[in-house]
Motif scaffolding. Structure first.
Motif, mmCIF file in Angstrom:
data_model
loop_
_atom_site.group_PDB
_atom_site.id
_atom_site.type_symbol
_atom_site.label_atom_id
_atom_site.label_comp_id
_atom_site.label_asym_id
_atom_site.label_seq_id
_atom_site.Cartn_x
_atom_site.Cartn_y
_atom_site.Cartn_z
ATOM 1 N N GLY A 104 9.741 0.856 34.495
ATOM 2 C CA GLY A 104 8.752 0.604 33.456
ATOM 3 C C GLY A 104 8.958 -0.765 32.854
ATOM 4 N N ASP A 105 7.910 -1.292 32.239
ATOM 5 C CA ASP A 105 7.958 -2.629 31.652
ATOM 6 C C ASP A 105 7.784 -2.631 30.142
ATOM 7 O OD1 ASP A 105 8.289 -3.924 34.129
ATOM 8 O OD2 ASP A 105 6.127 -3.867 34.505
ATOM 9 N N THR A 106 7.537 -1.476 29.544
ATOM 10 C CA THR A 106 7.291 -1.410 28.106
ATOM 11 C C THR A 106 8.185 -0.359 27.461
ATOM 12 O OG1 THR A 106 5.498 0.179 28.431
ATOM 13 C CG2 THR A 106 4.886 -2.149 28.323
ATOM 14 N N ARG A 107 8.174 -0.390 26.158
ATOM 15 C CA ARG A 107 9.007 0.527 25.388
ATOM 16 C C ARG A 107 8.555 1.986 25.531
ATOM 17 N NH1 ARG A 107 8.963 0.274 18.764
ATOM 18 N NH2 ARG A 107 9.419 2.488 18.408
ATOM 19 N N MET A 108 7.251 2.199 25.524
ATOM 20 C CA MET A 108 6.728 3.562 25.576
ATOM 21 C C MET A 108 5.926 3.797 26.852
ATOM 22 S SD MET A 108 5.724 4.694 21.696
ATOM 23 C CE MET A 108 4.637 3.331 21.346
ATOM 24 N N GLN A 109 5.973 5.035 27.302
ATOM 25 C CA GLN A 109 5.203 5.442 28.476
ATOM 26 C C GLN A 109 4.554 6.796 28.219
ATOM 27 O OE1 GLN A 109 8.355 5.259 31.526
ATOM 28 N NE2 GLN A 109 7.349 3.461 32.391
ATOM 29 N N VAL A 110 3.428 7.010 28.881
ATOM 30 C CA VAL A 110 2.756 8.305 28.867
ATOM 31 C C VAL A 110 3.078 9.024 30.170
ATOM 32 C CG1 VAL A 110 0.511 9.465 28.857
ATOM 33 C CG2 VAL A 110 0.921 7.535 27.334
ATOM 34 N N PHE A 111 3.320 10.332 30.080
ATOM 35 C CA PHE A 111 3.640 11.145 31.239
ATOM 36 C C PHE A 111 2.612 12.265 31.385
ATOM 37 C CE2 PHE A 111 7.572 9.164 30.223
ATOM 38 C CZ PHE A 111 8.329 9.122 31.386
ATOM 39 N N ALA A 112 2.325 12.636 32.620
ATOM 40 C CA ALA A 112 1.507 13.821 32.871
ATOM 41 C C ALA A 112 2.068 14.542 34.085
ATOM 42 C CB ALA A 112 0.041 13.453 33.101
ATOM 43 N N ARG A 113 1.937 15.840 34.079
ATOM 44 C CA ARG A 113 2.466 16.674 35.167
ATOM 45 C C ARG A 113 1.316 17.432 35.819
ATOM 46 N NH1 ARG A 113 6.648 17.397 38.665
ATOM 47 N NH2 ARG A 113 6.924 19.601 39.186
ATOM 48 N N LEU A 114 1.143 17.218 37.124
ATOM 49 C CA LEU A 114 0.127 17.926 37.892
ATOM 50 C C LEU A 114 0.801 18.716 39.007
ATOM 51 C CD1 LEU A 114 -2.625 15.170 38.394
ATOM 52 C CD2 LEU A 114 -2.342 16.765 36.476
ATOM 53 N N VAL A 115 0.157 19.820 39.386
ATOM 54 C CA VAL A 115 0.697 20.684 40.444
ATOM 55 C C VAL A 115 -0.415 21.036 41.416
ATOM 56 C CG1 VAL A 115 1.797 22.908 40.957
ATOM 57 C CG2 VAL A 115 2.436 21.652 38.885
#
Length: 221
Positions: free
Chosen positions: A109-120
Motif C-alpha cells: 500500500g502507498d497510503t496510511r488508510m485502506q478500504v477492504f472488502a471480502r467476496l466469496v
C-alpha cells in the motif's frame, strides 16, 4: 530405533495451493491493470490490491465474470502506528521512542488508510480479500452499495469510524455516534481520553499482594 525427526533440516515444506493460484491468474486476466499486487497465502486466502479509481468496477467484474456472488464485509484500517502507544506505557518512565513506520500488510500500500472488502464464490468455495488505498487527506472511494446491497451499512460504519467518503452512497448517516462528535474513533490519532486521564489497570494503582512489602506511605504510618 527409528529417527522420527531430523535435527539438521529445518526448511519448511513448500505448500502449493493450485486452486488459489489458478484463481489469482483469472483475477489478473479479468481485472487487467486495475490490479496492483496479489498475495497468496496457501491454504488461507488471496489478497488483491487494486487501483482506487477502479474499486466499484472491479467488484462488478468479479461478481458478473468470475462468480463472486457473496459479499461478506467491508471495512477499513489505519496502518499508522498510534502516537499514543498501546495505552500501557509506564507513566513513571520517560515516553518511549515510537516506531512511526507505516506498514501496509499483504499486497502492500502507498497510503496510511485502506478500504477492504471480502467476496466469496459459492461455486468455487473460495474467497478473496480486496484492498485499495485511500488518500491521507479527505479519503474517499466509490460506493459498491449498488453492486452488493449488503455493503450499504458497512460503508456507513467505515465512514463514521474512519472518516472515509463513499462516493455515490445513498445515505451516509451515522449508525452509532452523535452527529456533532469531532474526529473518527478508529483512526490511530484519535485521542482516547480515558487512557490519558488514567492509564490502563495494571500500570498504576496496583494493590500489593497479601504478605507483600508495604509502600513507603504505609511504612511511615
Amino acid at each position: 530405533m527409528n529417527q522420527l525427526s531430523s535435527t539438521t533440516d529445518t526448511t519448511p515444506p513448500v505448500v502449493v495451493d493450485t486452486a488459489r493460484q489458478q484463481l489469482a491468474t483469472e483475477i489478473r486476466a479479468t481485472l487487467g491493470d486495475a490490479v496492483l499486487d496479489i498475495y497468496i497465502k496457501p491454504g488461507d486466502d488471496i489478497w488483491v490490491r487494486v487501483r482506487t479509481e477502479t474499486w466499484r468496477e472491479i467488484h462488478q467484474k468479479l461478481r458478473d465474470t468470475l462468480g463472486f456472488n457473496y459479499f461478506s464485509f467491508l471495512s477499513a484500517i489505519d496502518w499508522m502506528p498510534s502516537p499514543y502507544g498501546r495505552g500501557e506505557d509506564d507513566p513513571t518512565e520517560p515516553t518511549p521512542v515510537r516506531d512511526t513506520t507505516i506498514r501496509s500488510g499483504y499486497a502492500g500500500g502507498d497510503t496510511r488508510m485502506q478500504v477492504f472488502a471480502r467476496l466469496v464464490s459459492s461455486e468455487r468455495r473460495l474467497g478473496v480479500t480486496l484492498k485499495a488505498d485511500v488518500a491521507d487527506n479527505a479519503p474517499s472511494i466509490e460506493s459498491i452499495a449498488n453492486v452488493f446491497a449488503g455493503a450499504n451499512w458497512h460503508e456507513r460504519e467505515a465512514h463514521e469510524m474512519f472518516g472515509i467518503g463513499f462516493i455515490g452512497h445513498p445515505d451516509l448517516r451515522n449508525l452509532y455516534l452523535p452527529v456533532d462528535l469531532e474526529g473518527y474513533p478508529l483512526r490511530k490519532d484519535f485521542p482516547l481520553l480515558a487512557r490519558m486521564v488514567k492509564p490502563w489497570p495494571g500500570i498504576v494503582d496496583v494493590e500489593p499482594l497479601p504478605g507483600g512489602a508495604a509502600s513507603d506511605d504505609e511504612a511511615a504510618a
